[in-house]
Design an enzyme around this catalytic site. Structure first.
Site, PDB file in Angstrom:
ATOM      1  CG  HIS A  92     -27.645 112.836 -35.983  1.00 48.35           C
ATOM      2  ND1 HIS A  92     -27.198 111.644 -35.190  1.00 48.35           N
ATOM      3  CD2 HIS A  92     -28.981 112.739 -36.297  1.00 48.35           C
ATOM      4  CE1 HIS A  92     -28.373 110.883 -35.223  1.00 48.35           C
ATOM      5  NE2 HIS A  92     -29.430 111.392 -35.878  1.00 48.35           N
ATOM      6  CG  PHE A 147     -30.498 112.427 -42.501  1.00 50.31           C
ATOM      7  CD1 PHE A 147     -30.623 111.729 -41.255  1.00 50.31           C
ATOM      8  CD2 PHE A 147     -28.950 113.026 -42.691  1.00 50.31           C
ATOM      9  CE1 PHE A 147     -29.844 111.956 -40.098  1.00 50.31           C
ATOM     10  CE2 PHE A 147     -28.425 113.218 -41.307  1.00 50.31           C
ATOM     11  CZ  PHE A 147     -28.768 112.814 -40.331  1.00 50.31           C
ATOM     12  CG  HIS A 150     -35.427 111.261 -39.150  1.00 48.70           C
ATOM     13  ND1 HIS A 150     -36.303 110.004 -38.604  1.00 48.70           N
ATOM     14  CD2 HIS A 150     -34.706 111.391 -38.090  1.00 48.70           C
ATOM     15  CE1 HIS A 150     -35.858 109.482 -37.254  1.00 48.70           C
ATOM     16  NE2 HIS A 150     -35.015 110.523 -36.981  1.00 48.70           N
ATOM     17  CD  GLU A 151     -32.203 114.317 -37.356  1.00 47.32           C
ATOM     18  OE1 GLU A 151     -32.021 115.150 -36.597  1.00 47.32           O
ATOM     19  OE2 GLU A 151     -32.391 113.306 -37.246  1.00 47.32           O
ATOM     20  CE  LYS A 154     -36.812 111.072 -32.814  1.00 42.65           C
ATOM     21  NZ  LYS A 154     -35.929 109.928 -32.789  1.00 42.65           N
ATOM     22  CG  HIS A 155     -35.010 116.183 -33.797  1.00 46.29           C
ATOM     23  ND1 HIS A 155     -34.948 115.606 -32.509  1.00 46.29           N
ATOM     24  CD2 HIS A 155     -34.455 115.040 -34.390  1.00 46.29           C
ATOM     25  CE1 HIS A 155     -34.556 114.332 -32.334  1.00 46.29           C
ATOM     26  NE2 HIS A 155     -34.002 114.110 -33.742  1.00 46.29           N
TER      27      HIS A 155
HETATM   28  O1  U2P Z   1     -30.063 108.456 -29.043  1.00 43.30           O
HETATM   29  C1  U2P Z   1     -30.763 107.550 -29.974  1.00 43.30           C
HETATM   30  C2  U2P Z   1     -31.438 108.487 -30.702  1.00 43.30           C
HETATM   31  O2  U2P Z   1     -32.609 109.410 -29.765  1.00 43.30           O
HETATM   32  C3  U2P Z   1     -32.524 110.828 -30.325  1.00 43.30           C
HETATM   33  N1  U2P Z   1     -32.019 111.689 -29.280  1.00 43.30           N
HETATM   34  C4  U2P Z   1     -30.919 111.393 -28.367  1.00 43.30           C
HETATM   35  C5  U2P Z   1     -30.568 112.344 -27.615  1.00 43.30           C
HETATM   36  C6  U2P Z   1     -31.103 113.346 -27.221  1.00 43.30           C
HETATM   37  O3  U2P Z   1     -30.674 114.264 -26.607  1.00 43.30           O
HETATM   38  N2  U2P Z   1     -32.165 113.833 -28.370  1.00 43.30           N
HETATM   39  C7  U2P Z   1     -32.715 113.015 -29.453  1.00 43.30           C
HETATM   40  O4  U2P Z   1     -33.556 113.240 -29.950  1.00 43.30           O
HETATM   41  C8  U2P Z   1     -31.881 110.942 -31.790  1.00 43.30           C
HETATM   42  O5  U2P Z   1     -32.740 110.561 -32.787  1.00 43.30           O
HETATM   43  P1  U2P Z   1     -32.571 110.805 -34.241  1.00 43.30           P
HETATM   44  O6  U2P Z   1     -32.428 112.168 -34.470  1.00 43.30           O
HETATM   45  O7  U2P Z   1     -31.507 109.999 -34.712  1.00 43.30           O
HETATM   46  O8  U2P Z   1     -34.071 110.013 -34.776  1.00 43.30           O
HETATM   47  C9  U2P Z   1     -30.760 109.771 -31.397  1.00 43.30           C
HETATM   48  O9  U2P Z   1     -30.080 109.480 -32.648  1.00 43.30           O
END
Ligand code: U2P
Length: 271
Positions: A92, A147, A150-151, A154-155
């Protein structure tokens, strides 16, 4: 009569600069709403984001995820690959998190460029596939996209200084995924994809603890495992996932967590 204090005249470029900043902050806010759906737990805007505390490597069980979106098929959706559909955990994302259960998101950084990771694409398509259509995946800038976009946006952008850039984000994540092969560990312990079996949650957690000496975080959808997460310190050493579930008993007894017996469903490929 008191006169208004005078100051240097505000030049047009300065006014324009202020306006641009306001628009930029506004765009960041919109991005957070669109990119997360988890706004309550996302914090920080712009450059004031404090550095994260640890990483979560979040793995998806495709059989559960694909069952949740049976009719949305398109070329990007790996649920629709029929005999080529994924058979084990897929990636993910690698998520920078704070110890208090919140996380930073959509930090200022470079926008996603697929050309940067062209050498990784065949591996990514297999082990980090999208399990839905790109048109449903929001990026940080109010639009939709891949996807991986997005990752990263966002992260990945909030993962510095451990992660240097986009390429480094994807390489480091793939490295961790292959180094700690959760699917293989569970398979060796007898926990394999099945549409008929139910497995003891405690057995699954124990298998991971025995192999990696840490406790994972598990998320279920009904009685099916949806995600399994491994946690890492900033030097990418495995650590217990403590923020939300510190012990095995908390995991098993928590109302919001998985039941005592869980499923690992096979992907039923949709057309
Ligand atoms: O849990 C729903 C979405 O919140 C983001 N998430 C969750 C837990 C965590 O520790 N960190 C975090 O970022 C995730 O977001 P996504 O990457 O899917 O957009 C998770 O799916």
């Amino acid at each position: 009569m008191a006169s208004l204090p005078t100051g240097p005249p505000i030049s047009f470029p300065a006014t324009k600069g202020v306006l641009l900043s306001v628009v930029w902050i506004g765009l960041c806010c919109i991005a957070k709403i669109n990119a997360g759906g988890d706004l309550g737990r996302v914090i920080g805007i712009g450059n004031n984001e404090r550095e994260f505390d640890y990483f979560k490597l979040s793995l998806i069980w495709p059989g559960t995820s694909c069952a949740a979106t049976p009719r949305h098929c398109c070329s990007s959706n790996a649920c629709c690959r029929r005999s080529d559909a994924p058979t084990g955990f897929t990636i993910h994302g690698l998520w920078p998190d704070y110890s208090d259960g919140t996380w930073p998101a959509c930090c200022p950084g470079k926008k996603f460029d697929v050309n940067v990771i062209s050498s990784l694409l065949s591996t990514m398509n297999k082990y980090w596939p999208s399990l839905s259509c790109d048109s449903n995946i929001s990026n940080c800038y109010g639009g939709t996209g891949l996807f991986w976009e997005h990752e990263w946006e966002k992260h990945g952008t909030c993962s510095s200084p451990v992660v240097r850039d986009e390429y480094d984000y994807f390489v480091k994540t793939l490295d961790l995924y292959f180094k700690y092969n959760v699917t293989e560990v569970l398979k060796k312990a007898g926990y394999v994809a099945s549409n008929s079996e139910k497995y003891p949650l405690e057995g699954i957690i124990s298998a991971i603890q025995t192999a990696f000496h840490v406790t994972p975080e598990l998320q279920c959808s009904g009685n099916s495992i949806d995600e399994l997460r491994l946690c890492f310190s900033k030097d990418l050493k495995l650590t217990d996932c403590e923020a939300e579930s510190s012990t095995k008993s908390v995991l098993i007894n928590s109302e919001t967590s998985c039941p005592k017996y869980v499923r690992l469903p096979e992907v039923v490929s949709s057309i």
